[in-house]
Scaffold this motif. Structure first.
Motif, PDB file in Angstrom:
ATOM      1  N   LYS A  69       0.835  -1.212  -0.118  1.00 54.02           N
ATOM      2  CA  LYS A  69      -0.170   0.150   0.052  1.00 54.02           C
ATOM      3  C   LYS A  69       0.852   1.487  -0.028  1.00 54.02           C
ATOM      4  CE  LYS A  69      -3.748  -2.264   2.601  1.00 54.02           C
ATOM      5  NZ  LYS A  69      -4.303  -2.265   3.945  1.00 54.02           N
ATOM      6  N   LEU A  70       2.044   1.297   0.803  1.00 48.59           N
ATOM      7  CA  LEU A  70       2.803   2.269   0.784  1.00 48.59           C
ATOM      8  C   LEU A  70       3.469   2.454  -0.620  1.00 48.59           C
ATOM      9  CD1 LEU A  70       3.892   4.447   2.793  1.00 48.59           C
ATOM     10  CD2 LEU A  70       5.719   2.902   3.350  1.00 48.59           C
ATOM     11  N   HIS A  71       3.699   1.449  -1.309  1.00 52.26           N
ATOM     12  CA  HIS A  71       4.457   1.602  -2.412  1.00 52.26           C
ATOM     13  C   HIS A  71       3.578   2.490  -3.568  1.00 52.26           C
ATOM     14  CE1 HIS A  71       6.612   0.620  -6.280  1.00 52.26           C
ATOM     15  NE2 HIS A  71       5.397   0.125  -6.846  1.00 52.26           N
ATOM     16  N   TYR A  72       2.273   2.111  -3.552  1.00 57.53           N
ATOM     17  CA  TYR A  72       1.166   2.786  -4.153  1.00 57.53           C
ATOM     18  C   TYR A  72       0.951   4.309  -3.934  1.00 57.53           C
ATOM     19  CZ  TYR A  72      -0.915  -1.483  -6.437  1.00 57.53           C
ATOM     20  OH  TYR A  72      -0.794  -2.677  -6.744  1.00 57.53           O
ATOM     21  N   TYR A  77       0.610  10.382   8.124  1.00 63.63           N
ATOM     22  CA  TYR A  77       1.702   9.468   7.120  1.00 63.63           C
ATOM     23  C   TYR A  77       2.310   8.398   7.816  1.00 63.63           C
ATOM     24  CZ  TYR A  77       0.868  13.671   4.475  1.00 63.63           C
ATOM     25  OH  TYR A  77       0.203  14.807   3.883  1.00 63.63           O
ATOM     26  N   GLN A  78       1.656   7.962   8.893  1.00 66.15           N
ATOM     27  CA  GLN A  78       2.444   6.798   9.549  1.00 66.15           C
ATOM     28  C   GLN A  78       1.941   5.303   8.950  1.00 66.15           C
ATOM     29  OE1 GLN A  78       1.608   6.289  13.521  1.00 66.15           O
ATOM     30  NE2 GLN A  78       1.694   8.502  14.134  1.00 66.15           N
ATOM     31  N   THR A  79       3.118   4.511   8.423  1.00 68.83           N
ATOM     32  CA  THR A  79       2.887   3.412   7.751  1.00 68.83           C
ATOM     33  C   THR A  79       2.051   2.208   8.530  1.00 68.83           C
ATOM     34  OG1 THR A  79       5.085   3.783   6.866  1.00 68.83           O
ATOM     35  CG2 THR A  79       4.213   1.464   6.584  1.00 68.83           C
ATOM     36  N   ARG A  80       2.059   2.382   9.825  1.00 70.86           N
ATOM     37  CA  ARG A  80       1.379   1.425  10.703  1.00 70.86           C
ATOM     38  C   ARG A  80      -0.119   1.607  10.427  1.00 70.86           C
ATOM     39  NH1 ARG A  80       0.010   1.922  16.187  1.00 70.86           N
ATOM     40  NH2 ARG A  80       1.415   4.009  16.250  1.00 70.86           N
ATOM     41  N   SER A  81      -0.482   2.773   9.871  1.00 70.34           N
ATOM     42  CA  SER A  81      -2.240   2.919   9.753  1.00 70.34           C
ATOM     43  C   SER A  81      -2.492   2.148   8.514  1.00 70.34           C
ATOM     44  CB  SER A  81      -2.319   4.269   9.517  1.00 70.34           C
ATOM     45  OG  SER A  81      -1.733   5.027   8.297  1.00 70.34           O
ATOM     46  N   LEU A  82      -1.389   1.668   7.540  1.00 70.04           N
ATOM     47  CA  LEU A  82      -1.808   0.773   6.667  1.00 70.04           C
ATOM     48  C   LEU A  82      -1.958  -0.592   6.932  1.00 70.04           C
ATOM     49  CD1 LEU A  82       0.267   2.781   3.921  1.00 70.04           C
ATOM     50  CD2 LEU A  82      -2.076   3.306   4.506  1.00 70.04           C
ATOM     51  N   THR A 131     -10.494   1.943  -3.151  1.00 74.38           N
ATOM     52  CA  THR A 131      -9.755   1.355  -2.236  1.00 74.38           C
ATOM     53  C   THR A 131      -8.602   2.239  -2.038  1.00 74.38           C
ATOM     54  OG1 THR A 131     -10.541  -0.849  -2.682  1.00 74.38           O
ATOM     55  CG2 THR A 131      -8.343  -0.568  -1.517  1.00 74.38           C
ATOM     56  N   PHE A 132      -7.910   2.773  -3.141  1.00 72.91           N
ATOM     57  CA  PHE A 132      -6.861   3.766  -3.235  1.00 72.91           C
ATOM     58  C   PHE A 132      -7.006   4.924  -2.118  1.00 72.91           C
ATOM     59  CE2 PHE A 132      -4.606   7.529  -4.709  1.00 72.91           C
ATOM     60  CZ  PHE A 132      -3.233   7.050  -4.503  1.00 72.91           C
ATOM     61  N   TYR A 133      -8.251   5.523  -2.450  1.00 72.44           N
ATOM     62  CA  TYR A 133      -8.745   6.600  -1.630  1.00 72.44           C
ATOM     63  C   TYR A 133      -8.833   6.574  -0.082  1.00 72.44           C
ATOM     64  CZ  TYR A 133      -9.114  10.033  -5.584  1.00 72.44           C
ATOM     65  OH  TYR A 133      -8.590  10.919  -6.391  1.00 72.44           O
ATOM     66  N   GLU A 134      -9.354   5.109   0.161  1.00 71.65           N
ATOM     67  CA  GLU A 134      -9.520   4.881   1.392  1.00 71.65           C
ATOM     68  C   GLU A 134      -7.997   4.628   2.183  1.00 71.65           C
ATOM     69  OE1 GLU A 134     -11.158   1.284   4.308  1.00 71.65           O
ATOM     70  OE2 GLU A 134     -11.514   1.064   1.967  1.00 71.65           O
ATOM     71  N   TRP A 135      -7.193   4.013   1.463  1.00 67.45           N
ATOM     72  CA  TRP A 135      -5.620   4.277   2.032  1.00 67.45           C
ATOM     73  C   TRP A 135      -5.227   5.474   2.232  1.00 67.45           C
ATOM     74  CZ3 TRP A 135      -3.497  -0.061  -2.147  1.00 67.45           C
ATOM     75  CH2 TRP A 135      -4.276  -1.053  -2.016  1.00 67.45           C
ATOM     76  N   ARG A 136      -5.476   6.327   1.236  1.00 73.37           N
ATOM     77  CA  ARG A 136      -4.869   7.779   1.451  1.00 73.37           C
ATOM     78  C   ARG A 136      -5.346   8.601   2.686  1.00 73.37           C
ATOM     79  NH1 ARG A 136      -7.317  12.139  -0.714  1.00 73.37           N
ATOM     80  NH2 ARG A 136      -6.246  14.054  -0.874  1.00 73.37           N
TER      81      ARG A 136
END
Length: 669
Positions: A92-95, A150-155, A137-142
């Motif tokens: 997800k972080l890569h996208y 901008y914490q990776t743990r939230s993904l 799905t992308f907008y939900e991740w964003r």
């Protein structure tokens, strides 16, 4: 966790105050105190130094660090999650970093769909998914990524939040569940959940007998009662079902406590039956010996042991303490062990359990005389002296289970093993083997807790402070001897089937006569004892009247010799002949007594028969008629009077028979 920098607009907490950066140069920063609205100028290097020391925290930690920086607790990092969840979050972080590194999307939906396909093609192999995510799905991740700073743990996918939440228990059923748990589950006989559920449904069925069907209470389910059991305090459940001691042990931490700093500062003592069958002598009776051990906690060195067939007692503890205090040079030479063994000295503290052998006056008196502090562990709490408990298990598992005649630790593990058939080691040889194993194997093996061997640890710590010893060596033997009270007579003092005499005892007997004296026998040498003088209150030596037998003989050896003598005598015909002779003497004396009594009764019987013959001749017919008439009159008078129970006349002893034996009964063996 997001990253921060000393840019304009960034906020941080410095020593309890919140600041905002209003302007910045290469060397200096202009800071605004958010609460006091004051402006300060600080060097960038000064702020970096405060950050290194932990006095400066950026704004994402203000909630946890503004009051007390030391109370901050680190959150769960991405590496704490399973590999699957971690790879999904990395994908997800890569996208997000490829399409909107700052969080802003500058593409149309068609271009965004194309970008997602390109990013999916560029994914590493370990992060590759079957297809690219949708735009929604992308907008939900964003949105989750931006809201978290901008914490990776939230993904990370929260699979643990899936599914329907547990329903609340029906309030009408809840009282019956609580009653069943109290009356059934929380009992010391360990009832099962099924029994508790049956009890609850039984209570509900009984209550429904007087209720219309439409208002009947529904039956309880297993999930409901399990859910209620999980709400209970675990310590309370364990205490009700298994006892307070088990609950304390199961709910408390039992890690390593603070180690002593010096040798002999803490010494633990305990007993155990050895898992091996030993012979009393060559071809003698086989039995399981007992081991008493003293171990130094700081170095794990064995200070002293005592092995005997006798169950643990105060004598075995005192002997092990004597061995622990004295140097081991003579002992190693006697046992023909070439290695040196340096562990010895007076312990500062003895840690004991609550066995009867540890609560006697002998051990407590010896500890007071030798200035040893005695500490008793709580009842049924072996963890308070875990070092010696672990060593006792170690010697059985690592040494005794490898010897012929081992009993193993459980009966069902023996299978076809017969320890009494395989036993070949006499007790004296077993003592030598155990000391050899301690001196040359155990003390030289690497100890994980010490990070060296016990032998090397002892030598290193002895350099800082040598072990303490009494002023005289014979004092140790004297203080570790048990105390007894024995009567002084003209034969001397008798103890352990031996008589002891000396000139001092003769003087005491002349002055005081027979009296009870306090004595201290040497358990390893029956040739002499220490006797307390009643006037001077000092001890003197008294010696055995049979020195050829008693000198150098231990109490256990004496008991064993006497036991063998009795068994050997019982196997001979002499004992049977002796018992038969005593029985024949008893029978002959009884026959003589019977014959004497019969001879004494013969003249009296002859006189009574002669008197009956003369009276019969003189009696006439008229006399017989008068006697019968008088008897008839007496019987009529008796019938007219009220009836009273007749009492038999008391039988008098036959004094004629007793004249033959003036002292009463004849003397028998």
């Amino acid at each position: 966790m997001s990253n921060s920098s000393f840019d304009v607009g960034s906020e941080f907490c410095l020593r309890g105050k919140n600041y905002r950066v209003t302007s910045a140069t290469k060397q200096r920063l202009v800071l605004e105190d958010i609460k006091a609205e004051e402006v300060e100028v600080k060097k960038r290097s000064e702020l970096v130094a405060a950050y290194k020391e932990g006095h400066l925290v950026f704004s994402d930690l203000l909630a946890t660090a503004s009051s007390n920086l030391e109370e901050f607790q680190h959150e769960k990092s991405l590496s704490d999650f399973p590999a699957r969840l971690k790879n999904e979050a990395a994908g997800k972080l890569h996208y997000l970093r490829s399409i909107c590194p700052r969080g802003h999307v500058l593409f149309s939906r068609r271009e965004l769909r194309q970008k997602l396909q390109e990013c999916h093609a560029q994914l590493p192999k370990e992060l590759l998914t079957p297809r690219a995510p949708s735009i929604a799905t992308f907008y939900e991740w964003r949105s989750r990524w931006m809201r978290s700073g901008y914490q990776t743990r939230s993904l990370v996918n929260r699979y643990d939040l899936r599914g329907r939440k547990c329903d609340e228990t029906n309030p009408r059923v809840l009282p019956f569940l609580e009653q069943a748990i109290e009356e059934t589950f929380l009992k010391p006989n360990h009832p099962t959940v099924a029994e508790t559920l049956d009890h609850a449904n039984g209570l509900i069925a009984k209550c429904n007998l007087n209720v219309p069907p439409i208002d009947a209470i529904p039956r309880a389910t297993r999930n409901q009662i399990v859910r209620e059991l999980r709400k209970l305090d675990r310590k309370r459940v364990l205490e009700k079902r298994y006892g307070k001691a088990h609950a304390e042990a199961a709910t408390s931490l039992r890690g390593r406590k603070e180690e002593p700093e010096r040798v002999l500062e803490r010494v633990e003592v305990d007993h155990t039956p050895l898992d091996v069958i030993a012979l009393t002598s060559k071809g003698g009776i086989a039995a399981r010996p007992y081991l008493t051990v003293l171990i130094d906690v700081r170095t794990r060195m064995i200070l002293g042991i005592w092995i005997s067939f006798q169950p643990p007692n105060s004598g075995s503890v005192l002997r092990a303490l004597r061995v622990a205090i004295l140097p081991k040079d003579d002992l190693m030479r006697k046992l023909k062990i070439k290695s040196e063994y340096d562990a010895h000295g007076v312990p500062l503290e003895l840690v004991l359990d609550n066995g009867l052998e540890f609560h006697g006056n002998d051990l407590e008196g010896a500890a007071l005389d030798l200035q040893i502090k005695v500490v008793y562990c709580p009842r049924r709490q072996p963890r308070f002296k875990g070092v010696v408990e672990n060593w006792l298990k170690q010697i059985n598992y690592r040494f005794m289970h490898l010897q012929p005649g081992t009993t193993l630790d459980r009966y069902f593990k023996r299978n076809d093993l017969d320890p009494y058939r395989d036993a070949v080691i006499p007790l004296e040889d077993l003592k030598r083997f155990i000391w050899k194993w301690i001196a040359e194997v155990y003390s030289r093996r690497f100890h994980r807790g010490l990070q060296t061997s016990p032998r090397e640890k002892w030598r290193d710590l002895v350099k800082l402070g040598p072990p303490v010893l009494p002023k005289r060596m014979d004092v140790v033997t004297f203080y570790t001897s048990p105390i007894h009270q024995r009567m002084l007579s003209s034969k001397g003092i008798e103890i352990n089937c031996q008589f002891y005499r000396c000139d001092e005892l003769t003087d005491v007997l002349e002055i005081h006569g027979k009296l009870e004296l306090q004595v201290r026998p040497d358990l390893d040498d029956m040739g002499k004892i220490n006797v307390l003088h009643p006037d001077t209150q000092s001890y003197f030596l008294a010696y055995s009247t049979n020195p050829s037998y008693a000198n150098g003989l231990s109490v256990e050896e004496d008991k064993w010799i006497r036991k063998l003598a009795r068994e050997k005598y019982s196997a001979l015909d002499d004992e049977t002949a002796m018992l038969l002779a005593k029985q024949e003497i008893r029978e002959e004396i009884a026959a003589m007594q019977k014959e004497k009594i019969e001879e004494a009764d013969k003249p009296k019987a002859k006189a009574s028969r002669k008197a009956k013959k003369t009276t019969g001749k003189r009696t006439s017919k008229a006399a017989h008629a008068a006697a019968s008439a008088s008897k008839a009159i007496e019987s009529a008078a008796v019938d007219a009077e009220p009836h009273t129970p007749s009492v038999a006349p008391k039988r008098m002893p036959n004094f004629e028979k007793l004249k033959a034996f003036p002292s009463g009964e004849p003397t028998l063996f």
